[in-house]
Design a protein around this motif. Structure first.
Motif, PDB file in Angstrom:
ATOM      1  N   CYS A 229       0.142   7.878   3.986  1.00 13.14           N
ATOM      2  CA  CYS A 229       0.640   6.986   3.128  1.00 13.14           C
ATOM      3  C   CYS A 229      -0.429   6.633   1.810  1.00 13.14           C
ATOM      4  O   CYS A 229       0.353   6.090   1.023  1.00 13.14           O
ATOM      5  N   GLY A 230      -1.756   6.259   2.368  1.00 14.63           N
ATOM      6  CA  GLY A 230      -2.614   6.121   1.681  1.00 14.63           C
ATOM      7  C   GLY A 230      -2.592   4.473   1.177  1.00 14.63           C
ATOM      8  O   GLY A 230      -3.428   4.063   0.347  1.00 14.63           O
ATOM      9  N   ARG A 231      -1.851   3.856   2.100  1.00  9.48           N
ATOM     10  CA  ARG A 231      -2.057   2.423   1.944  1.00  9.48           C
ATOM     11  C   ARG A 231      -3.258   1.805   2.777  1.00  9.48           C
ATOM     12  O   ARG A 231      -3.712   2.335   3.615  1.00  9.48           O
ATOM     13  N   ILE A 232      -3.767   0.816   2.165  1.00 13.49           N
ATOM     14  CA  ILE A 232      -4.906   0.114   2.754  1.00 13.49           C
ATOM     15  C   ILE A 232      -4.311  -0.845   4.134  1.00 13.49           C
ATOM     16  O   ILE A 232      -3.303  -1.392   3.765  1.00 13.49           O
ATOM     17  N   VAL A 233      -5.052  -0.508   5.249  1.00  8.74           N
ATOM     18  CA  VAL A 233      -4.841  -1.057   6.583  1.00  8.74           C
ATOM     19  C   VAL A 233      -5.819  -1.779   7.165  1.00  8.74           C
ATOM     20  O   VAL A 233      -6.889  -1.662   7.154  1.00  8.74           O
ATOM     21  N   ALA A 234      -5.512  -3.242   7.174  1.00  9.02           N
ATOM     22  CA  ALA A 234      -6.300  -4.134   7.837  1.00  9.02           C
ATOM     23  C   ALA A 234      -6.189  -4.135   9.344  1.00  9.02           C
ATOM     24  O   ALA A 234      -5.104  -4.087   9.995  1.00  9.02           O
ATOM     25  N   PRO A 235      -7.270  -3.811  10.233  1.00  8.01           N
ATOM     26  CA  PRO A 235      -7.054  -3.885  11.711  1.00  8.01           C
ATOM     27  C   PRO A 235      -6.452  -5.393  12.159  1.00  8.01           C
ATOM     28  O   PRO A 235      -6.677  -6.394  11.295  1.00  8.01           O
ATOM     29  N   HIS A 236      -5.697  -5.082  13.203  1.00  7.66           N
ATOM     30  CA  HIS A 236      -5.127  -6.521  13.532  1.00  7.66           C
ATOM     31  C   HIS A 236      -6.485  -7.449  14.185  1.00  7.66           C
ATOM     32  O   HIS A 236      -7.425  -7.001  14.803  1.00  7.66           O
ATOM     33  N   GLY A 237      -6.006  -8.693  13.888  1.00 11.59           N
ATOM     34  CA  GLY A 237      -7.036  -9.906  14.046  1.00 11.59           C
ATOM     35  C   GLY A 237      -8.262  -9.893  13.186  1.00 11.59           C
ATOM     36  O   GLY A 237      -9.225 -10.419  13.735  1.00 11.59           O
ATOM     37  N   ASP A 238      -8.030  -9.204  12.140  1.00 11.17           N
ATOM     38  CA  ASP A 238      -9.499  -8.844  11.410  1.00 11.17           C
ATOM     39  C   ASP A 238      -9.179 -10.309  10.606  1.00 11.17           C
ATOM     40  O   ASP A 238      -8.368 -10.653   9.858  1.00 11.17           O
ATOM     41  N   ASN A 239     -10.390 -11.059  10.731  1.00 11.18           N
ATOM     42  CA  ASN A 239     -10.753 -12.448   9.974  1.00 11.18           C
ATOM     43  C   ASN A 239     -11.577 -12.161   9.003  1.00 11.18           C
ATOM     44  O   ASN A 239     -12.617 -11.947   9.106  1.00 11.18           O
ATOM     45  N   LEU A 240     -10.877 -12.171   7.717  1.00  4.71           N
ATOM     46  CA  LEU A 240     -11.709 -11.887   6.250  1.00  4.71           C
ATOM     47  C   LEU A 240     -12.653 -13.175   5.949  1.00  4.71           C
ATOM     48  O   LEU A 240     -13.556 -12.835   5.120  1.00  4.71           O
TER      49      LEU A 240
END
Length: 85
Positions: A72-83
């Motif tokens: 789909c080309g969407r940006i995906v953040a991993p689960h539990g990712d603290n930015l």
């Protein structure tokens, strides 16, 4: 299906024939652009529920620091990712 261009006639086209052909081709272009737009909308609706996996169930997420779904080309953040941490 779009109509294919035929081989050029042996005689040169008149200006009226050129204009008529141009108008015909522009109407074909407009019709094909509408069809393309409809197809793109169908693809977008189809991928709204993307699970970011292949048909086999394997992850379709690719990339390093920016992870993107290959389908789909969407940006995906991993689960539990603290930015911010």
């Amino acid at each position: 299906m779009p109509k294919l261009l035929r081989a050029q006639p042996m005689r040169p086209l008149t200006q009226a024939e050129r204009i008529a052909r141009k108008d015909f081709l522009r109407s074909d272009v407009a019709k094909l652009e509408r069809q393309l737009s409809d197809l793109r909308e169908q693809i977008a609706r189809l991928l709204e529920g993307c699970e970011h996996t292949d048909a086999t169930g394997r992850s379709a997420i690719i990339g390093g620091s920016t992870r993107v779904c290959a389908h789909c080309g969407r940006i995906v953040a991993p689960h539990g990712d603290n930015l911010w941490g």
